[in-house]
Design an enzyme around this catalytic site. Sequence first.
Site, PDB file in Angstrom:
ATOM      1  N   TYR A 111       0.829  -1.211   0.000  1.00  0.00           N
ATOM      2  CA  TYR A 111       0.000   0.000   0.000  1.00  0.00           C
ATOM      3  C   TYR A 111       0.864   1.262   0.000  1.00  0.00           C
ATOM      4  O   TYR A 111       0.466   2.285  -0.534  1.00  0.00           O
ATOM      5  CB  TYR A 111      -0.898   0.039   1.246  1.00  0.00           C
ATOM      6  CG  TYR A 111      -2.225  -0.660   1.097  1.00  0.00           C
ATOM      7  CD1 TYR A 111      -2.300  -2.010   0.770  1.00  0.00           C
ATOM      8  CD2 TYR A 111      -3.417   0.035   1.310  1.00  0.00           C
ATOM      9  CE1 TYR A 111      -3.525  -2.642   0.650  1.00  0.00           C
ATOM     10  CE2 TYR A 111      -4.644  -0.596   1.191  1.00  0.00           C
ATOM     11  CZ  TYR A 111      -4.691  -1.935   0.866  1.00  0.00           C
ATOM     12  OH  TYR A 111      -5.912  -2.554   0.761  1.00  0.00           O
TER      13      TYR A 111
ATOM     14  N   LYS B  22       3.073 -15.284   2.126  1.00  0.00           N
ATOM     15  CA  LYS B  22       3.223 -16.006   0.853  1.00  0.00           C
ATOM     16  C   LYS B  22       4.714 -16.294   0.694  1.00  0.00           C
ATOM     17  O   LYS B  22       5.365 -15.891  -0.273  1.00  0.00           O
ATOM     18  CB  LYS B  22       2.659 -15.141  -0.295  1.00  0.00           C
ATOM     19  CG  LYS B  22       2.581 -15.831  -1.639  1.00  0.00           C
ATOM     20  CD  LYS B  22       1.529 -16.928  -1.731  1.00  0.00           C
ATOM     21  CE  LYS B  22       1.612 -17.652  -3.064  1.00  0.00           C
ATOM     22  NZ  LYS B  22       0.778 -18.853  -3.140  1.00  0.00           N
TER      23      LYS B  22
ATOM     24  N   ASP C 104      -3.017 -18.311   0.298  1.00  0.00           N
ATOM     25  CA  ASP C 104      -4.041 -19.005  -0.501  1.00  0.00           C
ATOM     26  C   ASP C 104      -4.692 -20.116   0.317  1.00  0.00           C
ATOM     27  O   ASP C 104      -5.912 -20.280   0.333  1.00  0.00           O
ATOM     28  CB  ASP C 104      -3.465 -19.529  -1.830  1.00  0.00           C
ATOM     29  CG  ASP C 104      -2.155 -20.281  -1.668  1.00  0.00           C
ATOM     30  OD1 ASP C 104      -1.583 -20.279  -0.562  1.00  0.00           O
ATOM     31  OD2 ASP C 104      -1.703 -20.893  -2.659  1.00  0.00           O
TER      32      ASP C 104
ATOM     33  N   ASP D 271      -6.408  -7.027   4.066  1.00  0.00           N
ATOM     34  CA  ASP D 271      -7.538  -6.363   3.410  1.00  0.00           C
ATOM     35  C   ASP D 271      -8.446  -7.405   2.762  1.00  0.00           C
ATOM     36  O   ASP D 271      -9.665  -7.407   2.947  1.00  0.00           O
ATOM     37  CB  ASP D 271      -7.007  -5.378   2.358  1.00  0.00           C
ATOM     38  CG  ASP D 271      -8.127  -4.687   1.601  1.00  0.00           C
ATOM     39  OD1 ASP D 271      -9.097  -4.250   2.249  1.00  0.00           O
ATOM     40  OD2 ASP D 271      -8.035  -4.598   0.358  1.00  0.00           O
TER      41      ASP D 271
ATOM     42  N   ASP E 213     -12.432  -9.102   4.200  1.00  0.00           N
ATOM     43  CA  ASP E 213     -13.707  -9.086   3.457  1.00  0.00           C
ATOM     44  C   ASP E 213     -14.246 -10.515   3.371  1.00  0.00           C
ATOM     45  O   ASP E 213     -15.443 -10.752   3.517  1.00  0.00           O
ATOM     46  CB  ASP E 213     -13.521  -8.543   2.023  1.00  0.00           C
ATOM     47  CG  ASP E 213     -13.742  -7.032   1.925  1.00  0.00           C
ATOM     48  OD1 ASP E 213     -13.465  -6.332   2.924  1.00  0.00           O
ATOM     49  OD2 ASP E 213     -14.169  -6.556   0.855  1.00  0.00           O
TER      50      ASP E 213
HETATM   51  C1  IPM Z   1     -10.377  -1.246   3.983  1.00  0.00           C
HETATM   52  C2  IPM Z   1     -10.650  -0.618   2.638  1.00  0.00           C
HETATM   53  C3  IPM Z   1      -9.493   0.330   2.273  1.00  0.00           C
HETATM   54  C4  IPM Z   1      -8.220  -0.492   2.248  1.00  0.00           C
HETATM   55  C5  IPM Z   1      -9.683   1.108   0.962  1.00  0.00           C
HETATM   56  C6  IPM Z   1     -10.945   1.937   0.981  1.00  0.00           C
HETATM   57  C7  IPM Z   1      -8.499   1.964   0.629  1.00  0.00           C
HETATM   58  O1  IPM Z   1     -10.826  -1.611   1.678  1.00  0.00           O
HETATM   59  O2  IPM Z   1     -10.229  -0.488   4.969  1.00  0.00           O
HETATM   60  O3  IPM Z   1     -10.356  -2.461   4.077  1.00  0.00           O
HETATM   61  O4  IPM Z   1      -7.916  -1.127   1.222  1.00  0.00           O
HETATM   62  O5  IPM Z   1      -7.499  -0.492   3.244  1.00  0.00           O
HETATM   63 MG    MG Z   2     -10.923  -3.560   2.453  1.00  0.00          MG
END
Ligand code: IPM
Ligand code: MG
Length: 329
Positions: free
Chosen positions: A117, A162, A195, A219, A223
């Site tokens: 990042y 990884k 993975d 990240d 999700d």
């Molecule tokens: C998160 C989001 C952010 C990230 C984006 C909005 C930049 O996806 O906080 O998980 O990738 O960190």
């Molecule tokens: Mg995110």
Amino acid sequence: MQQIADSYGHHFEFSEQLIGGAAIDKTGNPFPAATESSCRESDAILLGAVGGPKWSDPNASIRPEQGLLALRAALEVFANLRPVEIIDALADASPIKADRLQGVDLMVIRELTGGIYFGEKKRDEESASDLCIYHKYEVERIIRVAAKLAQKRSGKLCSVDKANVLESSRFWRDVTVKTMNAEFPEIELEHLLVDAAAMHLINTPAAFDVVVTENMFGDILTDEVSMLAGSLGMLPSASLGISSRGLYEPIHGSAPDIAGKGLANPCGMIASTALLLRHSLGLDAEARAIEDAIRSVIAMGVRTADIAAEGSRIASTTDMTDAIIQQLR
Ligand code: IPM
Ligand code: MG
């Protein structure tokens, strides 16, 4: 927050500042200086998600997400805690079979201010690159945070990388092993490739407790694991540095497709205020009151569309928020 102040006799001072698209519109800068100084003066920051169609050109030189990344970097909140708890009443809202969800109680710790990042970015007509770089101190400090949490929980820590492909992951693994051997020999340490971790987290989620990983893997994996809890809209997060000042935000984005329709699930944001009370203000009972209120309201069946039981009435964002506040009274 105001209801907590009223119910428990606290006084909180709030200040609202711009970030992301709203800040670009007003000042041309996604992270204005006034926002930065106000954050530095505050004990905690609660963040509304950034981004939207108006600012979504990925080739624009100024983008809302830059504001969020700049804020995380400015506050040096390198440890992003993303707890995943299953509320029993929501087992039916998850796409994962209910028996797999039995006993799931996860804490994912995502490194937040390093890695791909923040590494150097380059682009010309023919190629583009993002550098993934980790320094020893960055790995050591996130591993310490994770190990201390593991001490308080099950005594187990799973580090995800990884290392079969990436040099930065081999480095991450080496530093992790050295730090853990030297400082936390009693913690049971396991390494998983990202993975395989993505697969096991869905297949046997209850086998995990504290998971620590680098920025981008964290990240993506969070999700994924949010679906265990039934919806991305449920999950809060706390981003901490070396002081008690923290940045709190739901893990979801701004969801522009449902903006203004009353469809958004408020739980991720409200649960983030609970983490704020706990980690930055030391108000654990107040934090638990909020978490209990969320659970009660869900059990009562007041739920936004993303977590509503089939055929049942759908609550709006405001309905659900009001019900949680009512529960706190
Ligand atoms: C998160 C989001 C952010 C990230 C984006 C909005 C930049 O996806 O906080 O998980 O990738 O960190
Ligand atoms: Mg995110």
